[in-house]
Design an enzyme around this catalytic site. Sequence first.
Site, PDB file in Angstrom:
ATOM      1  N   LYS A 185       0.914  -1.194   0.042  1.00 45.18           N
ATOM      2  CA  LYS A 185      -0.031  -0.016   0.092  1.00 45.18           C
ATOM      3  C   LYS A 185       0.805   1.225  -0.031  1.00 45.18           C
ATOM      4  CE  LYS A 185      -3.899  -2.409   0.349  1.00 45.18           C
ATOM      5  NZ  LYS A 185      -3.739  -3.828   0.119  1.00 45.18           N
TER       6      LYS A 185
HETATM    7  C1  LIG Z   1      -5.035  -4.784   0.855  1.00 45.59           C
HETATM    8  C2  LIG Z   1      -6.622  -4.643   0.896  1.00 45.59           C
HETATM    9  C3  LIG Z   1      -7.502  -4.834   1.916  1.00 45.59           C
HETATM   10  C4  LIG Z   1      -7.101  -5.703   3.142  1.00 45.59           C
HETATM   11  O1  LIG Z   1      -5.883  -5.489   3.868  1.00 45.59           O
HETATM   12  P1  LIG Z   1      -4.827  -6.299   4.549  1.00 45.59           P
HETATM   13  O2  LIG Z   1      -4.019  -5.201   5.249  1.00 45.59           O
HETATM   14  O3  LIG Z   1      -3.830  -6.983   3.445  1.00 45.59           O
HETATM   15  O4  LIG Z   1      -5.564  -7.151   5.463  1.00 45.59           O
HETATM   16  C5  LIG Z   1      -8.675  -4.966   1.529  1.00 45.59           C
HETATM   17  N1  LIG Z   1      -9.284  -4.353   0.585  1.00 45.59           N
HETATM   18  C6  LIG Z   1      -8.604  -3.901  -0.359  1.00 45.59           C
HETATM   19  C7  LIG Z   1      -9.200  -3.395  -1.462  1.00 45.59           C
HETATM   20  C8  LIG Z   1      -7.276  -4.111  -0.284  1.00 45.59           C
HETATM   21  O5  LIG Z   1      -6.222  -3.317  -1.256  1.00 45.59           O
END
Ligand SMILES: *Cc1c(COP(=O)(O)O)cnc(C)c1O
Length: 386
Positions: A185
């Site tokens: 992210k």
């Molecule tokens: C990364 C992501 C998640 C989940 O986050 P995690 O930290 O990996 O549990 C949920 N929804 C979307 C759209 C994501 O890109």
Amino acid sequence: MSALPFIPFTRPSFDQETIDAVGEVLRSGWVTSGPKLAQFEARLSEYFGGRPVLCFANGTATMKIALQVVGIGEGDEVITTPISWVATSNVILGVRAKPVFVDIDPITRNIDLSKVAAAITPKTRAIMPVYLAGLPVDMDQLYALAKQHNLRVIEDAAQAFGSQWKGKKIGVIGDLVSFSFQANKNLSTVEGGCLVFNNLDEVKLAEKFRLQGLTRQGMDGMDVDVLGGKDNLTDVNAVIGLHQLKQLPAFQARRSNLARQYFDVIRAEMKFAGIEDFKLELPPENFTESNWHMFQIILPLNQLNIDRSQVMTELKDLGIGTGVHYPTITGFTLYKNLGYQAIDTPIAERIGRSILTLPLFPGMADGDVPRIAQGLCSILKKHRKN
Ligand SMILES: *Cc1c(COP(=O)(O)O)cnc(C)c1O
């Protein structure tokens, strides 16, 4: 095979200061949730205009707790998009509620809000939109819908840290807004997430759900009155987040520049390769709202004699990593077994089959985007269907 260095589709950026700060926490004698977490939550709250913020172990736990706080469970329906990381709908199933998938808009690739009203039933409790690649939905339309139908909104803004709507950050406006700090992210704590609240009672409830349902009184009193989990973020993760927050403006500027370069270079390369007639779909050219979490193209599969997998293989042979974000959730076996069908959301089905994520991350080298665009166009040209 190429002698040039491999370009992954993404790579996190952690500087020496961040690495040193992690070392300090590890030597401090307190490594789990503690002072660094409190500091990170306070900084995030400032960032989100003074709204309360709690951090969690990951984005999935963050969304699960948002659903628990709202009280969504058995018999309830939550409207969401089929083009997302499967976490979005898995958490809905996890609280025993039913995900209801509404098709996407082919341009934004986000849930088509004009189709939401038709999916609302007396059991609908919430809308869970996803801001794919960091591009928000029309927030005015979203909140007008929610108000009209008396629904809660849990924003899966996992990919939208730093994105904006009409000059305001995503998270500053809205009901419950969930972010992820997973490694890929825009802001990463390795793993982690945060929830931005609009209501102090819900903060208290979320704190309980975060740690076993526990409440403390005085030095020795404790009680458990709801079933909570173990979803706290550690100080090791939080200190990384504190440093990432400082670097975010620079990360953001670099991402925007690279995205700008992609539009220019892909168009130029298509012309140069004589494939301007290819219906390659680029993302919306939105430089005011998107945080450019990803740069995603839709391959013109009906103009090619190879599939997406072969395009990815040939790009890999040129030293270029790509990703698929995402195949439609309704195509997964678990969901098929629950009775969902990919053909019920045909735009999502097509895009899920043809979407491709090109490399985009702050640490990319200056010549990477032209190299990727050239490689991509040469592969498309070579495999033109006649
Ligand atoms: C990364 C992501 C998640 C989940 O986050 P995690 O930290 O990996 O549990 C949920 N929804 C979307 C759209 C994501 O890109």
